[in-house]
Design an enzyme around this catalytic site. Structure first.
Site, PDB file in Angstrom:
ATOM      1  N   LYS A   2       0.792  -1.236   0.000  1.00  0.00           N
ATOM      2  CA  LYS A   2       0.000   0.000   0.000  1.00  0.00           C
ATOM      3  C   LYS A   2       0.824   1.286   0.000  1.00  0.00           C
ATOM      4  CE  LYS A   2      -4.487  -1.228   0.455  1.00  0.00           C
ATOM      5  NZ  LYS A   2      -5.589  -0.689  -0.334  1.00  0.00           N
ATOM      6  N   SER A  48       0.095  -9.714  -0.845  1.00  0.00           N
ATOM      7  CA  SER A  48      -0.083  -8.264  -0.692  1.00  0.00           C
ATOM      8  C   SER A  48       0.400  -7.690   0.633  1.00  0.00           C
ATOM      9  CB  SER A  48      -1.550  -7.892  -0.912  1.00  0.00           C
ATOM     10  OG  SER A  48      -2.378  -8.666  -0.066  1.00  0.00           O
TER      11      SER A  48
END
Length: 407
Positions: free
Chosen positions: A55, A304
């Site tokens: 992110k 992720s």
């Protein structure tokens, strides 16, 4: 004039910009997953990223496109954790003030980490969507600049830099598996991948209990789920992104959903075979490998993130061991007389079972001489070994019954 996002030029610029704040997460070839699936499986370990997730890419690139005035107003976002840390860290790099609204259910570790980068944390709502609505209110009240975690073309462009790195290392990649929460990562990765090679397949993966993008694609419009129920908190989103949805429709080849149970056993696979801690949302692409009906393909699973708190981790490990039949509990009834316990122990020892816990209940029957209950929690190598131990107990006339395991 504002720069157009999600173009090859923008992706190239973003790739250079994010290098200032990202670690190099080189592909890891997985012998274990390759042999399990009959493909060549590579892992893109964004769980090893500086903030523990990808992110930071989108957050930092988005911040680089803002004016000094927009940054100085203060930044605000809503996040279940990883985007929060990305924005907090990016804001710190730019010397800007950041406020992060997080759901009240966010694991404590993610809250603490976000605060450690100097951001102010506001806990509000049970799910991401409620936190997001509150963040918009605060932005309006205080004049903050809102940075959306996924429904933003600049953020999605930053996330897509992952695909640039994959192609540089593995130019002939056939399939990229990408987790989907709101869709920012999938938008960036699929759009850039198709620009670089239109023949590549990019497949999104969602939790079965939070399949908002799958439902939206099926209906041809952004759709809000009535509720979400998944252990993958980073992808527990009810409504996918409106602005990025057309990119998903155009560039994503398919969406797979996986059950929570599959994520639990995938956690064990990562820890035992790769010595990596991957959070539940990051495990979606590992669990999805078994759903693919392909052979001899080069597949990249994007991991992720790796921000999982210790309590969740211990619970997932325990559940994973139970699901894999590595731990199980049997109940046997014994006559209440000396030596019976050692006889049972000898049967188990002969079959190489490892006793973890014993519970001896003398009050299971009013006639204690007829029977007392012994509950044995055992460690085994897997399903075959478990059946072997049970068969040995049956042979000795103990009539073992499987019961729910609690450790």
């Amino acid at each position: 004039m504002e720069k157009k996002m999600l173009t090859l030029e923008a992706f190239e610029e973003a790739s250079e910009v994010v290098k200032r704040v990202t670690l190099e997460t080189k592909l890891v070839y997985s012998d274990y997953l390759s042999s399990q699936t009959g493909n060549k499986v590579y892992l893109k370990p964004e769980n090893m990223q500086f903030t523990g997730a990808y992110k930071v890419r989108g957050a930092y690139y988005k911040m680089s496109t803002l004016t000094d005035e927009e940054r100085q107003k203060g930044l605000i976002t809503a996040s279940a954790g990883n985007h929060a840390q990305g924005v907090a860290y990016a804001a710190k790099c730019y010397g800007a003030k950041a406020t992060i609204v997080m759901p009240t259910t966010t694991p404590l570790m993610k809250v603490t980490r976000t605060k450690s980068y100097g951001a102010q944390v506001v806990l509000h709502g049970d799910v991401y969507d409620e936190a997001c609505a509150h963040a918009y209110e605060l932005a309006e009240q205080n004049g903050y600049t809102f940075i959306h975690p996924f429904d933003d073309e600049a953020v999605a462009t930053g996330q897509g830099t992952i695909a640039m790195e994959i192609f540089k290392e593995l130019p002939l990649v056939d399939i990229i598996l990408v987790p989907i929460g709101g869709g920012g990562l999938a938008t960036g990765v699929s759009t850039l991948a198709k620009l670089l090679n239109p023949k590549i397949r990019v497949i999104g993966v969602e939790p079965a209990g939070a399949n908002c993008m799958q439902e939206s694609v099926r209906k041809g419009k952004v759709t809000t789920l009535k509720g979400v129920n998944t252990i993958a908190d980073g992808t527990a989103v009810k409504t996918p992104g409106e602005k990025i949805f057309p990119y998903i429709q155009k560039n994503l080849d398919d969406i797979i959903t996986v059950e929570d149970k599959e994520l639990v056993v995938s956690f064990l696979d990562m820890v035992e075979n790769h010595k990596m801690v991957v959070e539940n949302s990051g495990l979606l692409t590992v669990a999805a490998l078994k759903h693919l009906d392909v052979k001899n393909k080069k597949i990249v699973s994007i991991l992720s993130g790796g921000n999982m708190d210790i309590i969740t981790m211990s619970s997932v490990v325990q559940q994973g061991l139970i699901f894999r039949d590595r731990i199980f509990t049997v109940s046997v009834l014994l006559p209440d007389k000396p030596g019976e316990l050692s006889r049972v122990a000898a049967v188990i020892a002969k079959e190489s079972g490892n006793v973890i816990k014993l519970e001896h209940n003398q009050f299971v029957s009013t006639n204690r001489s007829a029977a007392v209950e012994l509950r044995i929690t055992l460690e085994a190598f897997g399903t075959e070994h478990k059946q072997q131990i049970i068969a040995a107990l049956e042979q000795e006339k103990y009539q073992p019954k499987l019961v729910a395991t609690s450790i």
